[in-house]
Design a protein around this motif. Structure first.
Motif, short mmCIF file in Angstrom:
data_model
loop_
_atom_site.label_atom_id
_atom_site.label_comp_id
_atom_site.label_asym_id
_atom_site.label_seq_id
_atom_site.Cartn_x
_atom_site.Cartn_y
_atom_site.Cartn_z
N PRO A 13 0.81 -1.20 0.00
CA PRO A 13 0.00 0.00 0.00
C PRO A 13 0.85 1.26 0.00
O PRO A 13 0.37 2.35 -0.29
N LEU A 14 2.14 1.13 0.36
CA LEU A 14 3.04 2.28 0.35
C LEU A 14 3.52 2.56 -1.07
O LEU A 14 3.53 1.68 -1.93
N PRO A 15 3.95 3.80 -1.34
CA PRO A 15 4.52 4.09 -2.67
C PRO A 15 5.70 3.18 -2.96
O PRO A 15 6.51 2.87 -2.08
N CYS A 16 5.81 2.74 -4.20
CA CYS A 16 6.90 1.88 -4.64
C CYS A 16 7.74 2.60 -5.68
O CYS A 16 7.27 3.54 -6.32
N PHE A 17 8.96 2.13 -5.86
CA PHE A 17 9.80 2.70 -6.92
C PHE A 17 10.65 1.63 -7.55
O PHE A 17 10.93 0.58 -6.94
N SER A 18 11.05 1.89 -8.78
CA SER A 18 11.96 1.01 -9.51
C SER A 18 12.94 1.88 -10.27
O SER A 18 12.54 2.82 -10.95
N LEU A 19 14.23 1.58 -10.14
CA LEU A 19 15.28 2.37 -10.78
C LEU A 19 16.08 1.50 -11.74
O LEU A 19 16.32 0.33 -11.47
N ARG A 20 16.48 2.08 -12.86
CA ARG A 20 17.31 1.38 -13.83
C ARG A 20 18.42 2.30 -14.31
O ARG A 20 18.26 3.53 -14.33
#
Length: 246
Positions: A13-20
């Motif tokens: 439910p918390l904000p998620c992130f993905s980095l590349r």
């Protein structure tokens, strides 16, 4: 495509992130069409080389005002492919914000329009502190405001001049989180996915997670991604691919 290995079965439910890490255009090409809610970005534009040649910036190799090395520029000749991909990955009725200087702004506007965007206007970021230059020293930067389809801003009372002091001794060209927070609040909703293909030290990502949005970021520099990841974790986001991309 985004790597979905070892992801939990249910989204947080918390904000998620993905980095590349990699080329911005290549990264965008791996994102499904019509899947992003907002793009905010600040490419290292070509005119920085001109500023360096005439002595109005010294920060293309290494900054004395920062511990970080400068980065390679993104050439104007690639704006066509960049804007085409940004347009493709954005959902219908969304916004796109491009930080740039005055010279890059005049160059970028018709190319983005040719990609399909409607140009509304340049927003002005008033940095509150004077910068370098010869003919009227710089205190502002453009944020070009583009639209795909038709989307109403969330608050029509916000002016087109955004005031926030420039970052001193930060990552090269680091933008204040407060500036991107206005863009995030104006052009997205809670739970939306915000992306930045030139994320740098992650100001747009921090602004996104502060307001309950997910974030996808890319940068060619490994150090930038390390800084961004730490800032996003500190802001309370989860390091995992947002649910819409699982």
């Amino acid at each position: 495509m985004l790597n979905h290995d070892s992801l939990p079965a249910h989204p947080s439910p918390l904000p998620c992130f993905s980095l590349r890490q990699g080329d911005a255009v290549d990264w965008l090409r791996a994102i499904p069409a019509a899947s992003l809610d907002l793009v905010i970005t600040d490419p290292p534009y070509e005119s920085l080389e001109k500023h360096r040649a005439v002595g109005t910036t010294t920060r293309l190799k290494h900054s004395k005002a920062s511990s970080n090395d400068w980065f390679k520029i993104f050439p104007n000749a690639r704006f066509g492919e960049l804007f085409a991909e940004v347009y493709r990955v954005l959902k219908k009725n969304t916004h796109f914000y491009l930080f740039c200087d005055h010279e890059t702004g005049f160059h970028a506007k018709p190319i983005a329009e040719a990609a399909g965007f409607r140009f509304w206007k340049p927003l002005i970021w008033d940095k509150k502190r004077i910068g370098m230059g010869y003919h009227y020293r710089a205190r502002y930067e453009f944020i070009l405001f583009f639209e795909k389809g038709k989307r109403r801003l969330n608050d029509l009372s916000i002016p087109d001049i955004i005031e926030a002091p420039r970052i001193h001794r930060g990552y090269p060209t680091e933008k204040p989180v407060e500036v991107s927070e206005i863009l995030v609040e104006q052009s997205s909703q809670h739970g939306d996915v915000v992306a930045d293909p030139f994320c740098g030290s992650g100001s747009a990502g921090v602004a996104a997670v502060h307001h309950g949005r997910h974030f996808l970021g890319n940068d060619i520099c490994a150090e930038a991604l390390e800084i961004t990841r730490e800032r996003l974790l500190t802001a309370g986001a989860k390091d995992r691919v947002p649910a819409p991309f699982q």
